[in-house]
Design an enzyme around this catalytic site. Structure first.
Site, short mmCIF file in Angstrom:
data_model
loop_
_atom_site.label_atom_id
_atom_site.label_comp_id
_atom_site.label_asym_id
_atom_site.label_seq_id
_atom_site.Cartn_x
_atom_site.Cartn_y
_atom_site.Cartn_z
N LYS A 129 7.95 8.20 19.11
CA LYS A 129 6.99 8.32 18.00
C LYS A 129 5.57 8.04 18.50
O LYS A 129 4.61 8.67 18.07
CB LYS A 129 7.36 7.38 16.85
N GLY A 165 0.85 -1.19 0.00
CA GLY A 165 0.00 0.00 0.00
C GLY A 165 0.88 1.23 0.00
O GLY A 165 1.93 1.27 -0.67
N ASN A 195 3.38 1.06 12.43
CA ASN A 195 3.42 2.00 13.55
C ASN A 195 3.26 1.27 14.88
O ASN A 195 2.94 0.09 14.91
CB ASN A 195 2.31 3.03 13.40
N1 LIG Z 1 1.16 6.01 5.12
C1 LIG Z 1 2.02 6.68 5.89
O1 LIG Z 1 2.33 7.85 5.63
C2 LIG Z 1 2.66 5.99 7.07
C3 LIG Z 1 3.77 6.62 7.68
C4 LIG Z 1 4.41 5.97 8.74
C5 LIG Z 1 3.94 4.74 9.18
N2 LIG Z 1 2.85 4.16 8.57
C6 LIG Z 1 2.44 2.84 9.06
O2 LIG Z 1 2.76 1.88 8.06
C7 LIG Z 1 1.81 0.77 8.11
C8 LIG Z 1 1.19 0.60 6.73
O3 LIG Z 1 0.38 1.75 6.48
P1 LIG Z 1 -0.05 2.22 5.02
O4 LIG Z 1 -0.41 3.66 5.15
O5 LIG Z 1 0.95 1.81 4.02
O6 LIG Z 1 -1.38 1.36 4.82
P2 LIG Z 1 -2.19 1.10 3.46
O7 LIG Z 1 -1.91 2.16 2.47
O8 LIG Z 1 -3.60 0.87 3.88
O9 LIG Z 1 -1.58 -0.25 2.90
C9 LIG Z 1 -1.77 -1.48 3.52
C10 LIG Z 1 -1.69 -2.53 2.45
O10 LIG Z 1 -1.80 -3.82 3.05
C11 LIG Z 1 -2.56 -4.61 2.16
N3 LIG Z 1 -3.04 -5.82 2.84
C12 LIG Z 1 -3.86 -5.95 3.89
N4 LIG Z 1 -4.03 -7.25 4.20
C13 LIG Z 1 -3.31 -7.96 3.30
C14 LIG Z 1 -3.08 -9.33 3.09
N5 LIG Z 1 -3.65 -10.27 3.85
N6 LIG Z 1 -2.28 -9.71 2.06
C15 LIG Z 1 -1.69 -8.78 1.26
N7 LIG Z 1 -1.85 -7.47 1.42
C16 LIG Z 1 -2.66 -7.05 2.43
C17 LIG Z 1 -3.64 -3.68 1.69
O11 LIG Z 1 -4.27 -4.22 0.55
P3 LIG Z 1 -5.53 -3.54 -0.21
O12 LIG Z 1 -4.90 -2.89 -1.41
O13 LIG Z 1 -6.44 -4.66 -0.55
O14 LIG Z 1 -6.14 -2.55 0.75
C18 LIG Z 1 -2.81 -2.45 1.40
O15 LIG Z 1 -2.21 -2.53 0.12
C19 LIG Z 1 0.79 1.17 9.19
O16 LIG Z 1 1.12 0.58 10.43
C20 LIG Z 1 0.92 2.70 9.28
O17 LIG Z 1 0.56 3.22 10.54
C21 LIG Z 1 2.21 4.75 7.52
#
Ligand SMILES: NC(=O)c1ccc[n+]([C@@H]2O[C@H](COP(=O)([O-])OP(=O)(O)OC[C@H]3O[C@@H](n4cnc5c(N)ncnc54)[C@H](OP(=O)(O)O)[C@@H]3O)[C@@H](O)[C@H]2O)c1
Length: 313
Positions: free
Chosen positions: A192, A27, A115
């Protein structure tokens, strides 16, 4: 569903000698990381997806990455790799179990890019703890659609110092992502968490980060940070009281319209990572006999919002 989709960056002929990585959950974060790794040709990348897409396109602050690594959507199409990078949301851990069962071999290392402060605990039932590498991620990224991501600024990651952290950092030598090795990772992730836990005020008030400029909101933030500091110290983090004001100030200095990811999730009626960001303070506080009434109340309210959004989905 697809079971083995080779892109134009399909496995090279010298596969035997190249390291291999599987990104589970490409994602916002997983996709950004995967694109940088694939573009820098540091390692052979396979995307383990729930929702398939064609190309992986990431608009970064300096360039547009457009790659198409190998993609699989069924765990039974996966094989052991050198590195598994988990980048699902924290509430999607159960769904990664089937992937891990196939991807983890005798030498595999599993990096958890999520996170919170429970990276290792979350996966303890699926992977031996000595193979797990917690990663603190600071890469602001948003997904417009599957495979379409915007990275807002240059990213950083932090890992515990040691051989696994060092090997992980080496993967990113040619990517524009700075990986630092920390001698006090526990402190880093609790610092954090202090920031993330205070962000709940924005979620509950349904106001962007500028809400911190209002004193009543700032007071609730201070109470959340105070509790987070107390529990973090009991967990071994070195946290100074000055963190309370510096976190509030950080929110006040940020653009008034900045929307944290949990508020974005609330507004889109998606599940929220409330347990990893707020529930954890009360759960771990209980273990140490530390009362966390403000965090408990906030976590309860977030859980209620999450539950009612789930029932409408
Ligand atoms: N985004 C940021 O700016 C940011 C910054 C720092 C930390 N984080 C942390 O990083 C982590 C990820 O966040 P994100 O923002 O990247 O989330 P995201 O955009 O929602 O991406 C999560 C991904 O996981 C996939 N997924 C869920 N279950 C799965 C499975 N069983 N098999 C394969 N893929 C699966 C989802 O698929 P689908 O495409 O089907 O939804 C999606 O592609 C979190 O803990 C967040 O707090 C994020």
């Amino acid at each position: 569903m697809i079971d083995d989709k080779r892109g134009d960056e399909a496995l090279p002929t010298d596969r035997q000698s190249r390291q291999t990585a599987a990104i589970v959950g490409p994602g916002s974060i997983g996709g950004t990381i995967a694109a940088w790794l694939a573009a820098s040709d540091a390692i052979s990348v396979t995307l383990c997806v729930r929702t398939p897409f064609d190309r992986l396109v990431v608009e970064t602050p300096t360039t547009r990455l457009d790659v198409a690594p190998r993609q699989i959507s069924r765990p039974d199409a996966a094989q052991p790799v050198d590195w598994v990078l988990i980048a699902t949301k924290t509430y999607d851990v159960a769904g990664t179990a089937a992937w891990l069962a196939q991807l983890v071999g005798r030498e595999t290392r599993v990096a958890v890019l999520q996170n919170g402060v429970e990276h290792v605990r979350r996966f303890a039932d699926h992977v031996p703890s000595d193979r797990l590498l917690p990663v603190m991620v600071d890469i602001p990224a948003e997904r417009d659609a599957p495979g379409r991501i915007r990275q807002r600024r240059r990213g950083t990651m932090e890992v515990p110092a040691g051989s696994a952290g060092h090997a992980f950092a080496a993967l990113f030598e040619r990517a524009e992502i700075d990986v630092s090795e920390s001698s006090d990772f526990v402190t880093a992730i609790w610092q954090k968490l202090c920031v993330n836990s205070a962000g709940a005020v924005s979620v509950l008030s349904n106001e962007p980060g500028g809400v911190a400029r209002r004193e009543p909101a700032a007071e609730i933030m201070r109470a959340l940070i105070r509790e987070c500091i107390a529990v973090g110290r009991a967990e071994g983090a070195v946290l100074d009281d000055s963190l309370i004001e510096s976190v509030v100030q950080r929110y006040r200095d940020a653009p008034a319209d900045s929307v944290n990811s949990m508020l974005a999730d609330r507004r889109a009626s998606r599940p929220m990572e409330w347990d990893a960001r707020n529930g954890v303070v009360g759960r771990l506080g209980k273990k140490h006999g530390i009362a966390t009434p403000v965090s408990d109340t906030v976590a309860g309210l977030l859980a209620t919002i999450d539950e009612s959004a789930r029932s409408k989905r």
